[in-house]
Scaffold this motif. Structure first.
Motif, PDB file in Angstrom:
ATOM      1  N   PHE A  34     -40.329   4.152  21.363  1.00  0.00           N
ATOM      2  CA  PHE A  34     -40.256   4.145  19.908  1.00  0.00           C
ATOM      3  C   PHE A  34     -39.237   3.124  19.440  1.00  0.00           C
ATOM      4  O   PHE A  34     -38.174   2.966  20.033  1.00  0.00           O
ATOM      5  N   TYR A  36     -37.063   2.302  15.932  1.00  0.00           N
ATOM      6  CA  TYR A  36     -36.634   2.774  14.626  1.00  0.00           C
ATOM      7  C   TYR A  36     -35.715   1.731  14.012  1.00  0.00           C
ATOM      8  O   TYR A  36     -35.021   0.996  14.717  1.00  0.00           O
ATOM      9  N   GLN A  38     -32.448   1.545  11.302  1.00  0.00           N
ATOM     10  CA  GLN A  38     -31.459   2.390  10.629  1.00  0.00           C
ATOM     11  C   GLN A  38     -30.577   1.551   9.730  1.00  0.00           C
ATOM     12  O   GLN A  38     -29.933   0.599  10.189  1.00  0.00           O
ATOM     13  N   LYS A  42     -27.857   6.003   6.503  1.00  0.00           N
ATOM     14  CA  LYS A  42     -29.182   6.630   6.453  1.00  0.00           C
ATOM     15  C   LYS A  42     -29.628   7.045   7.855  1.00  0.00           C
ATOM     16  O   LYS A  42     -29.030   6.661   8.854  1.00  0.00           O
ATOM     17  N   GLY A  43     -30.711   7.810   7.900  1.00  0.00           N
ATOM     18  CA  GLY A  43     -31.254   8.206   9.181  1.00  0.00           C
ATOM     19  C   GLY A  43     -32.207   7.158   9.726  1.00  0.00           C
ATOM     20  O   GLY A  43     -32.646   6.256   9.001  1.00  0.00           O
ATOM     21  N   PRO A  44     -32.526   7.239  11.011  1.00  0.00           N
ATOM     22  CA  PRO A  44     -33.493   6.301  11.600  1.00  0.00           C
ATOM     23  C   PRO A  44     -34.851   6.373  10.900  1.00  0.00           C
ATOM     24  O   PRO A  44     -35.361   7.462  10.642  1.00  0.00           O
ATOM     25  N   PHE A  46     -38.790   5.320  11.203  1.00  0.00           N
ATOM     26  CA  PHE A  46     -39.782   4.994  12.226  1.00  0.00           C
ATOM     27  C   PHE A  46     -40.457   3.646  11.952  1.00  0.00           C
ATOM     28  O   PHE A  46     -40.849   3.346  10.814  1.00  0.00           O
ATOM     29  N   THR A  49     -44.632   3.088  17.714  1.00  0.00           N
ATOM     30  CA  THR A  49     -44.723   3.769  18.998  1.00  0.00           C
ATOM     31  C   THR A  49     -45.607   2.940  19.918  1.00  0.00           C
ATOM     32  O   THR A  49     -46.685   2.478  19.511  1.00  0.00           O
ATOM     33  N   LEU A  87     -33.087   0.584  16.617  1.00  0.00           N
ATOM     34  CA  LEU A  87     -32.916   1.536  17.707  1.00  0.00           C
ATOM     35  C   LEU A  87     -34.194   1.635  18.531  1.00  0.00           C
ATOM     36  O   LEU A  87     -35.294   1.683  17.979  1.00  0.00           O
ATOM     37  N   ALA A  97     -37.621  15.375  23.994  1.00  0.00           N
ATOM     38  CA  ALA A  97     -36.431  14.729  23.444  1.00  0.00           C
ATOM     39  C   ALA A  97     -36.586  13.219  23.476  1.00  0.00           C
ATOM     40  O   ALA A  97     -37.166  12.651  24.405  1.00  0.00           O
ATOM     41  N   LEU A  98     -36.058  12.558  22.455  1.00  0.00           N
ATOM     42  CA  LEU A  98     -35.976  11.102  22.456  1.00  0.00           C
ATOM     43  C   LEU A  98     -34.656  10.697  23.089  1.00  0.00           C
ATOM     44  O   LEU A  98     -33.616  11.267  22.773  1.00  0.00           O
ATOM     45  N   PHE A 100     -32.171   7.675  23.294  1.00  0.00           N
ATOM     46  CA  PHE A 100     -31.908   6.470  22.514  1.00  0.00           C
ATOM     47  C   PHE A 100     -31.021   5.487  23.249  1.00  0.00           C
ATOM     48  O   PHE A 100     -30.163   5.860  24.056  1.00  0.00           O
ATOM     49  N   GLY A 101     -31.182   4.199  22.905  1.00  0.00           N
ATOM     50  CA  GLY A 101     -30.196   3.201  23.234  1.00  0.00           C
ATOM     51  C   GLY A 101     -29.160   3.160  22.119  1.00  0.00           C
ATOM     52  O   GLY A 101     -29.288   3.848  21.101  1.00  0.00           O
ATOM     53  N   LYS A 102     -28.136   2.313  22.305  1.00  0.00           N
ATOM     54  CA  LYS A 102     -27.070   2.232  21.309  1.00  0.00           C
ATOM     55  C   LYS A 102     -27.465   1.417  20.089  1.00  0.00           C
ATOM     56  O   LYS A 102     -26.807   1.494  19.061  1.00  0.00           O
TER      57      LYS A 102
END
Lengths: 110, 119
Positions: A34, A36, A38, A42-44, A46, A49, A87, A97-98, A100-102
């Motif tokens: 995925f 995203y 950001q 704010k939130g990620p 989308f 995919t 992201l 669960a996702l 994530f990278g940094k």
């Protein structure tokens, strides 16, 4: 252990200067990868995919590609409004669960 | 369609106090997830609800964290007592289903997050 590494950590581009962000991953059976976006505070949000090697998806100036070990987010002729943190996350077949990278923080100046 | 909402947007508490975070998922989404990002690190999974049941709570750091989802709608995440290392941004996400077509997965949509500061 499932893991995601993104590079570079930060990227500064001039408006119109195309580039690519990298996401390297190790996962025990990929269910999906995925991307995203950001924005600060704010939130990620989308974007894409990808499910299997060779798959590509496009949205406006963004194009995501996937191989067995990494994904690239290509940004063509970026504009200042593309500035954000991008992201990458993977989901294994073993769970939901996702991982994530940094992230890569992109700054585009006019 | 309303997105995932979270309340409060910010919370500042002292070490030892209790804080409760709330998440309202997208209407009709059975799956609800909690994630956390501490400063300088990546977003990490905490737990996953399917309706009111905990499907996976492997990411919960310790027993000071309690998540509930009564009635399968909104969820709360309580931290009691809060410690300094609990500071960070707590995100909630929701998805329609965990798997659609064979091998596929539904998108997780994220809320704006709650920034928690423990002093």
């Amino acid at each position: 252990e499932d893991q995601v590494t993104q590079s570079p950590e930060a990227l500064r581009l001039q408006e119109g200067e195309s580039s690519s962000l990298n996401c390297s991953y190790t996962v025990s059976g990929l269910r999906g990868l995925f991307w995203y976006r950001q924005d600060p505070g704010k939130g990620p949000e989308f974007l894409f995919t990808l499910y299997s090697a060779g798959e590509e998806k496009e949205k406006e100036r963004l194009k995501a590609t996937l191989t067995k070990k990494e994904s690239f987010l290509h940004i063509t002729a970026p504009k200042p409004e593309d500035s954000a943190t991008y992201l990458c996350a993977v989901q294994s077949r073993a769970g939901t669960a996702l991982i994530f990278g940094k992230g890569t923080t992109l700054s585009v100046s006019s | 369609e309303a997105g995932v909402t979270q309340f409060p947007s910010h919370s500042v508490i002292e070490k030892g106090q209790t804080v409760t975070l709330r998440c309202d998922p997208i209407s009709g989404h059975d799956n609800l997830y909690w994630y956390r990002r501490v400063m300088g690190k990546e977003i990490k999974f905490l737990l996953h609800f399917v309706k009111e049941s905990k499907q996976d709570e492997s990411g919960m750091p310790n027993n000071r964290f309690l998540a509930e989802r009564t009635g399968g709608t909104y969820s709360t995440l309580k931290v009691q007592p809060a410690e300094l290392e609990d500071s960070g941004v707590y995100f909630c996400a929701s998805s329609l289903a965990t798997s659609g077509r064979a091998g596929r997965t539904d998108t997780q949509y994220f809320g704006p997050g709650t920034r928690l500061t423990v002093l």
